[in-house]
Design a protein around this motif. Structure first.
Motif, mmCIF file in Angstrom:
data_model
loop_
_atom_site.group_PDB
_atom_site.id
_atom_site.type_symbol
_atom_site.label_atom_id
_atom_site.label_comp_id
_atom_site.label_asym_id
_atom_site.label_seq_id
_atom_site.Cartn_x
_atom_site.Cartn_y
_atom_site.Cartn_z
ATOM 1 N N THR A 124 -4.584 62.815 105.114
ATOM 2 C CA THR A 124 -4.251 62.176 106.378
ATOM 3 C C THR A 124 -3.106 61.199 106.164
ATOM 4 O O THR A 124 -3.160 60.424 105.217
ATOM 5 N N LEU A 179 2.129 67.550 118.923
ATOM 6 C CA LEU A 179 1.874 66.592 117.857
ATOM 7 C C LEU A 179 3.073 66.612 116.900
ATOM 8 O O LEU A 179 3.626 67.679 116.650
ATOM 9 N N THR A 226 2.078 57.685 110.248
ATOM 10 C CA THR A 226 0.934 57.996 111.116
ATOM 11 C C THR A 226 1.348 58.144 112.571
ATOM 12 O O THR A 226 0.947 59.090 113.241
ATOM 13 N N ARG A 227 2.185 57.221 113.085
ATOM 14 C CA ARG A 227 2.505 57.231 114.517
ATOM 15 C C ARG A 227 3.466 58.337 114.924
ATOM 16 O O ARG A 227 3.576 58.651 116.096
ATOM 17 N N ASP A 272 10.102 60.954 116.444
ATOM 18 C CA ASP A 272 9.187 61.554 117.422
ATOM 19 C C ASP A 272 9.060 63.043 117.127
ATOM 20 O O ASP A 272 9.609 63.534 116.129
ATOM 21 N N GLU A 318 -2.029 68.317 109.350
ATOM 22 C CA GLU A 318 -1.802 69.287 110.428
ATOM 23 C C GLU A 318 -0.486 70.049 110.282
ATOM 24 O O GLU A 318 -0.328 71.087 110.916
ATOM 25 N N HIS A 331 0.926 61.716 114.205
ATOM 26 C CA HIS A 331 -0.232 61.850 115.089
ATOM 27 C C HIS A 331 0.040 61.440 116.532
ATOM 28 O O HIS A 331 -0.881 61.107 117.275
ATOM 29 N N SER A 332 1.315 61.442 116.923
ATOM 30 C CA SER A 332 1.636 61.250 118.335
ATOM 31 C C SER A 332 2.184 62.553 118.889
ATOM 32 O O SER A 332 2.859 63.294 118.180
ATOM 33 N N GLN A 333 1.885 62.789 120.160
ATOM 34 C CA GLN A 333 2.441 63.972 120.816
ATOM 35 C C GLN A 333 3.575 63.542 121.725
ATOM 36 O O GLN A 333 3.446 62.562 122.455
ATOM 37 N N SER A 334 4.682 64.277 121.654
ATOM 38 C CA SER A 334 5.752 64.074 122.620
ATOM 39 C C SER A 334 6.415 65.421 122.871
ATOM 40 O O SER A 334 6.072 66.418 122.234
ATOM 41 N N THR A 378 9.300 55.272 113.781
ATOM 42 C CA THR A 378 8.578 54.791 114.960
ATOM 43 C C THR A 378 9.024 53.376 115.343
ATOM 44 O O THR A 378 8.923 52.984 116.512
#
Lengths: 190, 574
Positions: free
Chosen positions: B29, B6, B160-161, B132, B33, B164-167, B236
């Motif tokens: 939010t 994440l 947010t992107r 990312d 995290e 809260h994105s996993q790469s 993003t």
């Protein structure tokens, strides 16, 4: 390989997180570039939730747009119908037939559409529908709906059964592994 | 070995690898995290602070002590912490300081869509923006080096992107810089006018030097493609641009958004026929290009609102969009709802029943505004309920008091409700305040706070006594009520509204989703008894529906709170 797109949709709290984790692990182990994207927070409170999983040689965008999904995996029937427009022409829906009433249906302001699987098929969508809740309970826990779905989904992936099991062992706590393997088998055979 | 991570987790990994020793944050939010992952490293001291201003000042203190520190927050949290930010820009740092701020374009979980880059420009603090997870990790290291070399806090802006994105990321070992000695330096750290006047030119000079760095920094890079179209982008949006256009366009991908380079942008513009800026929210890069005298397009093609996507970019630039076919069917919406067994439900039912005007606040309980409870009429920002009821009652000249309440959660109260309560206590408006104490910070996913008695690791910690606090401020009327008990709720709300002095009601019951909360057996409807009157439907519980004219309880959702059974005129819930 060209980038492939899988959307996991459902209702907040249904456990799509584990499903996307499993997929991510499986695809990373296959040596592919992977992106997984979801939104946390407000939308988790029983709202409609969506996770995007994209994989290939090189993945840029973390999200899937309308008309781009190869597969929609749905934890709940209405949610499968809601996101259909995101499916590529010729794409496939793999869905649990469980129905969870949204608040407008509960309060009587709207109706839950009937015979959604038949309607989707009638409009030419490829739909693979199964009762995951029943199979999950058969495997030992109603919480295993996500793994039942993954078992079914594995039909449409190049990875072998062993690859899936290896990925599962990497992310599922040891004490639940046997139950989840059974859930996967039941989904696969269904 | 590569790991799928994440963005926020990669950020935390960056903190670990770069030798960060101190983290103080307030959850929000999509930033939460970062800190929840950082606490998993024993080498980093982590805490939840009562609010973002406290968190940033604590991080500043840790920097003074010579350690690399971090504070994390969402975009609106940076408003709360703006006061220390703008002056920390003048003092600079000792150990490196990173401020992590996460924007929420599209407002997945926020009350506005502000663009944090404005704060960086206004406070003259450098801002980096990863696109990312790998960059989220890498940029932390770059930011600490910049912070210490240029004597400045550095903002890393997530969205947010990215958060809260996993790469995929590549991990490396932690490198812990030696603790820098703290040295007394009054001209640098005491910002009274005589000293601040001398620091301001330093800040301007620092920005000039940082701009020079930005001209050749590897994080601002050109990816050569077709010369017909040149895109300047970041974060993003870079990913969407590459997805939509591939190598058709040349791209200037910016990793540092403040200060922006000048020569690099001009040189890039000179190599392409058409220059387009792709940025979410406000036209900050675009205005910079305009100020440089460049011919550029941006917001004439793209919206100021919401998230972008590859289709949005394809459409704006005349590339064929992907499209699908919706089902020809009316699909009911599925908005978020209060969970089954949510302790807020009984209280909001009572407020609705008593036709109260409810001034609300930020948290799960904002869902009290949603039908059928519909019992909230105002939500502005953290803590505003308590400050606003005071003005509302005084300016209402007697028309609003006795029927208006302010509701605020325990964590929000600790964040910025206490000062509003102090104003009521001090200036004595006849205000009725309800603290919704569910013993956790709920909306952001269960973080501890100063009222829960536990720290970020779940270990015992100091515990602030809400009743004693209110009494110490001078409130004579402080009542605790169980929101599962509707009759008692009704009695207390009526009594406190009738009172001719300010009062506090504490509606206390832990969040039903907490692991240590024991649930009762799910209720069942006796269909022989049920008369289908739908009284139980007035509380908007997702576990209750009407099947064949009778109430039905979903036993996978019901936690047996019993609020519905108190509404049933025939005792059909068993």
């Amino acid at each position: 390989m060209e980038t492939r797109n899988v959307m996991i949709v459902g209702v907040g709290g249904q456990g799509s997180l584990l499903a996307s984790k499993l997929l991510g692990r499986l695809l990373m182990d296959a040596g592919l570039d992977v992106k997984v994207s979801e939104v946390h927070g407000m939308s988790q409170r029983g709202g409609s939730v969506v996770t995007y999983v994209r994989y290939g040689d090189k993945v840029y965008s973390p999200v899937i747009d309308k008309g781009e999904a190869d597969i929609i995996v749905s934890f709940e029937l209405l949610e499968a119908a809601r996101w259909l427009e995101w499916l590529k022409p010729g794409g496939r829906v793999v869905t649990n037939i469980q129905q969870i009433d949204p608040m407008p249906v509960i309060t009587g302001a709207a109706e839950y559409p009937e015979a959604l699987v038949d309607k989707m098929k009638a409009e030419g969508f490829e739909v693979d529908a199964l009762d995951c809740l029943k199979l999950a309970e058969e495997a030992g826990s109603s919480k295993a709906v996500n793994i039942v779905l993954m078992g079914r989904l594995s039909h449409y992936f190049d990875q072998s059964r062993e690859d899936w099991m290896k990925a599962m062992e990497a992310i599922v706590p040891a004490k639940f592994i046997e139950m989840n393997k059974k859930a996967f088998e039941l989904g696969f055979e269904a | 070995m590569k790991e799928l991570m994440l963005g926020n987790k990669a950020f935390a990994r960056g903190l670990y690898e770069a030798g960060c020793c101190f983290v103080s944050s307030y959850p929000g939010t999509p930033s939460t995290e970062i800190t929840e992952e950082a606490v998993k490293y024993d080498e980093i001291y982590c805490e939840w602070a009562p609010n973002e201003k406290v968190a940033m000042e604590a991080a500043f203190g840790a920097s003074l002590a010579g350690r690399r520190s971090f504070c994390g927050m969402k975009h609106v949290g940076l408003n709360v912490a703006a006061d220390p930010l703008y002056t920390m820009s003048y003092t600079g740092v000792n150990g490196g300081v990173i401020i992590g701020v996460a924007d929420d374009p599209g407002m997945h979980s926020s009350q506005n869509e502000q663009d944090s880059r404005h704060h960086a420009i206004a406070s003259k603090v450098p801002l980096l923006e990863p696109s990312d997870s790998a960059e989220s990790l890498e940029f932390v290291k770059i930011a600490y080096d910049l912070s210490e070399e240029y004597d400045t806090p550095v903002i890393i802006k997530m969205c947010t992107r990215v958060a809260h994105s996993q790469s995929l990321v590549e991990k490396s070992d932690r490198v812990l810089p030696e603790r820098k000695a703290y040295e007394k330096n009054i001209p640098k750290y005491v910002m009274m006018p005589g000293n601040a006047i001398r620091r301001h030119p330093f800040v301007e000079e620092r920005t000039r030097k940082l701009r020079e760095w930005a001209e050749t920094a590897p994080i601002n890079r050109i990816e050569k493609g077709g010369k017909e179209l040149g895109i300047i982008t970041s974060s993003t949006c870079y990913q969407y641009v590459k997805e939509a256009l591939g190598d058709k366009a040349s791209v200037l991908k910016l990793g540092m958004l403040n200060p922006l380079p000048e020569k690099l942008i001009k040189d890039f513009a000179a190599t392409v026929d058409r220059l387009v800026v792709v940025e979410e929210l406000d036209p900050i890069i675009e205005q910079h290009c305009l100020a440089l005298g460049l011919k550029v397009e941006g917001k004439s093609l793209f919206p100021m609102e919401g998230e972008f996507s590859q289709n949005l970019i394809r459409k704006a630039l005349g590339v064929e969009e992907a499209s699908g076919k919706p089902l020809d069917e009316k699909i009911p919406v599925r908005p978020p709802v209060m969970c089954a067994g949510c302790p807020h439900r009984g209280l909001f039912y009572t407020l609705n029943k008593n036709k109260c005007t409810v001034l609300g606040d930020i948290g799960c309980y904002t869902l009290g505004a949603v039908a059928p409870l519909s019992a909230m009429e105002m939500t502005l920002c953290m803590g505003a309920s308590l400050s606003a009821i005071h003005g509302f009652n005084i300016a209402g000249e007697g028309e609003n008091e006795h029927k208006t309440v302010a509701v605020i959660g325990d964590s929000t109260f600790m964040h910025s409700g206490m000062t509003g309560l102090a104003n009521i206590a001090y200036n004595q408006s006849n205000s009725t305040v309800i603290i919704l104490d569910n013993s956790i910070t709920g909306m952001t996913g269960h973080q501890q706070n100063p009222t829960t008695g536990l720290n970020i690791k779940g270990d015992p910690a100091g515990k602030i006594d809400l009743e004693a606090l209110c009494r110490a401020m001078g409130f004579k009327r402080v009542t605790v009520v169980d929101p599962y008990d509707l009759a008692e709720c009704d009695r207390v709300v009526k009594e406190e509204l009738a009172a001719d002095e300010p009062s506090v009601i504490i509606s206390r019951r832990p969040c039903a989703l907490l692991k240590n909360v024991k649930h009762n057996a799910p209720l069942k409807v006796n269909t022989e008894k049920c008369i289908g009157c739908k009284s139980c439907m007035r509380i908007g519980c997702p576990a209750i529906s009407i099947k064949n004219g009778k109430a039905h309880v979903d036993n996978t959702l019901c936690v047996g709170c019993g609020v519905c059974s108190q509404l049933c005129p025939v005792g059909a819930f068993e």
